[in-house]
Design an enzyme around this catalytic site. Structure first.
Site, mmCIF file in Angstrom:
data_model
loop_
_atom_site.group_PDB
_atom_site.id
_atom_site.type_symbol
_atom_site.label_atom_id
_atom_site.label_comp_id
_atom_site.label_asym_id
_atom_site.label_seq_id
_atom_site.Cartn_x
_atom_site.Cartn_y
_atom_site.Cartn_z
ATOM 1 N N LYS A 174 22.710 78.279 100.112
ATOM 2 C CA LYS A 174 22.848 79.400 101.254
ATOM 3 C C LYS A 174 22.148 80.817 100.695
ATOM 4 C CE LYS A 174 26.875 82.116 100.990
ATOM 5 N NZ LYS A 174 25.842 83.470 101.490
ATOM 6 N N GLY A 205 24.956 81.854 106.343
ATOM 7 C CA GLY A 205 26.301 81.531 106.253
ATOM 8 C C GLY A 205 27.320 82.781 105.416
ATOM 9 N N GLY A 207 30.253 83.848 102.164
ATOM 10 C CA GLY A 207 31.033 83.115 101.022
ATOM 11 C C GLY A 207 32.206 82.184 101.481
ATOM 12 N N PRO A 208 33.382 83.498 102.402
ATOM 13 C CA PRO A 208 34.611 82.499 102.438
ATOM 14 C C PRO A 208 34.156 81.405 103.728
ATOM 15 C CG PRO A 208 34.905 84.582 102.887
ATOM 16 C CD PRO A 208 33.363 84.604 102.505
ATOM 17 N N GLY A 209 32.873 81.257 104.323
ATOM 18 C CA GLY A 209 31.978 79.523 104.671
ATOM 19 C C GLY A 209 31.806 79.032 104.588
ATOM 20 N N GLY A 211 29.877 79.146 101.943
ATOM 21 C CA GLY A 211 29.667 79.821 99.730
ATOM 22 C C GLY A 211 30.575 78.610 99.498
ATOM 23 N N GLU A 249 25.408 83.392 87.106
ATOM 24 C CA GLU A 249 24.385 85.094 86.888
ATOM 25 C C GLU A 249 25.403 85.296 87.009
ATOM 26 O OE1 GLU A 249 23.282 87.318 85.914
ATOM 27 O OE2 GLU A 249 21.829 87.060 87.754
ATOM 28 N N CYS A 282 21.841 94.341 87.943
ATOM 29 C CA CYS A 282 22.637 93.644 87.125
ATOM 30 C C CYS A 282 22.690 93.538 85.587
ATOM 31 C CB CYS A 282 23.001 91.734 87.868
ATOM 32 S SG CYS A 282 21.424 90.780 86.635
ATOM 33 N N GLU A 382 30.976 97.761 87.225
ATOM 34 C CA GLU A 382 29.901 97.527 87.333
ATOM 35 C C GLU A 382 30.046 98.017 88.676
ATOM 36 O OE1 GLU A 382 26.005 94.364 88.043
ATOM 37 O OE2 GLU A 382 27.941 93.915 88.698
#
Length: 476
Positions: A174, A205, A207-209, A211, A249, A282, A382
């Site tokens: 994803k 998709g 994240g809430p879906g 993921g 990560e 990151c 961050e």
């Protein structure tokens, strides 16, 4: 406008079970550049089922067969590198030269490194001379859900997909719905290379879906996720009920410690590194720690770097900084810049608002704050934008304490000509990686962090091991 509504499931491009269109926005002009579909539970279930069916045979293939597939992927990837660079530049705003020289080549770099590691990796080992009839077997963990971010798309996709393939796992990828075009192109490459049906699947998709559906799915054995600490926490909680392995990560707030004997380019190098990819890395060195005697000079050098940094659209040639990826990221960065001003940090370059000459696009001014204390928001959170915070220190002990005083632990940096100083400090920094004097880590070096920066390691033999289970066998 580009139309990419299909998913890659069980060796075929298929329409979503239910239409759910999402426009992909070009961050340079805020205009839609493509349309994709977001998957639902039926799409996720179909992809996981395909991966589960394929696992029985793919997990038992010989090393040589898996190596041959990945070698074909590398050959095809190299042939389509310009397409990949164009896709990344369009979807997430990387200037085209950056996309050609850093973003797209990150994929081929990792594929080559994994091939090297896999050719000599011992999947079957003796326990030891004391137990000659015991064997330790390294076996693929199973079906993997791979969830990747938008900031370095091919860097993260190849760090997950390639070791999963080489170890005999099957997978559902994803990619970020914000920047999906490069991953769809990568899926074409994997298909063209001849991956067996069901071994590699892709469902777009959010994240809430999708993921969450992958994280909670009982037939997914492992989740490998790259993204924010907030999302990593949610994924860990979602995965707990099915006791699946979770590799994370996450973010970082890297300290760049500049000692008085650092080389003359150390401050400039650190500022440029912070602003690279519009600050959307990151492992960016976003906190520059400078010993007091050289502090004012360092602030002036960083200010000059920021003031001289050109900003422009992603499709323009040249070495400039592009936009950040989305309206949401733009608004977050603007809020944190204002927070730095409100909390008393000294603004020496950049600041709120778009650069001069821009009234559209998610462009952020390269920004430098001085006189930052480590309790300020801009030193704690961050920012994920081109914002550098400079903090003074008096002693080595204080520098180490400041560097470690963070919830994160991904990458720290040390600048000194004294090898004893560098090594002593590196041992005491609480981070998964330390880079010194601008020397990048070598091919196959493990990438990952500690604390809120996540767990596990990507790259080289460590990246292979993350997708393997260890089985102990007696009486061999």
């Amino acid at each position: 406008m580009i139309s990419k509504r299909e998913f890659f499931i069980d060796g075929r491009w298929v329409a979503p079970a239910r239409p759910h269109d999402l426009e992909v926005i070009n961050p340079s002009n805020e205009e839609p550049c493509a349309v994709i579909s977001l998957g639902g539970q039926s799409d996720t279930d179909a992809a996981v089922a395909a991966a589960r069916r394929a696992f029985a045979s793919w997990s038992m293939t010989a090393r040589e067969e898996r190596l041959a597939l990945v070698e074909r992927i590398l050959e095809l990837y190299n042939a389509r590198t310009e397409e990949m660079a164009q896709a990344i530049s369009l979807e997430m705003g990387a200037p085209i030269e950056l996309a050609r020289t850093q973003q797209a080549p990150a994929g081929s770099w990792h594929i080559k490194n994994f091939l090297r590691a896999a050719k000599t990796f011992s999947f079957e080992r003796m326990l030891g001379d004391h137990a000659p009839n015991d064997r330790i077997l390294y076996e693929p963990i199973g079906v993997c859900g791979l969830i990747t971010p938008w900031n370095w798309p091919m860097n993260q996709v190849t760090l997950k997909v390639i070791p999963a393939l080489l170890t005999g796992c099957t997978m559902v990828l994803k990619p970020s719905e914000i920047a999906p075009l490069s991953s769809l192109l990568f899926a074409e490459i994997v298909a063209q290379a001849g991956a067996p049906a069901g071994v590699f699947n892709l469902v777009n998709g959010d994240g809430p879906g999708v993921g969450t559906q992958l994280s909670t799915h009982p037939d997914v054995d492992m989740i490998s996720f790259t993204g924010s600490a907030r999302a990593g926490t949610a994924i860990s909680k979602n995965a707990a009920d099915t006791l699946k392995r979770v590799h994370l990560e996450l973010g970082g707030k890297g300290a760049n410690i500049v000692f008085p004997d650092a080389d003359e380019k150390a401050v400039k190098r650190g500022a440029l590194h912070c602003f690279n990819n519009s600050g959307q890395s990151c492992n960016a060195p976003t906190r520059m720690l400078v010993q007091r005697d050289h502090y004012d000079q360092a602030v002036e050098i960083a200010r000059a770097v920021a003031d001289a940094m050109p900003v422009g659209p992603s499709n323009e040639q040249g070495r400039h900084m592009g936009p950040v990826v989305s309206q949401m990221q733009f608004d977050k960065i603007q809020g944190l810049i204002q927070k730095g001003i409100d909390e008393g940090a000294r603004l020496v370059a950049g600041g709120p608002g778009r650069p001069e000459g821009f009234n559209r696009g998610y462009f952020v001014r390269p920004t430098v704050f001085a006189d930052v204390s480590n309790d300020m928001t801009i030193a704690r959170e961050e920012i994920f934008g081109p914002v550098l915070s400079i903090l003074p220190f008096e002693t080595e002990e204080e520098a180490i304490a400041i560097a470690n005083d963070t919830t994160y632990g991904l990458t720290n940096y040390v600048q000194s000509q004294n090898s004893e100083t560098r090594q002593r400090v590196a041992r005491r920094l609480r981070s998964g990686m330390v880079e010194m004097n601008g020397q990048p880590r070598g091919a196959g070096s493990p990438f990952g962090g500690m604390k809120a920066s996540g767990n596990g390691r990507e790259g080289g033999v460590w990246g292979l091991e993350d997708f393997l289970e260890v089985k102990a066998v007696s009486g061999w």
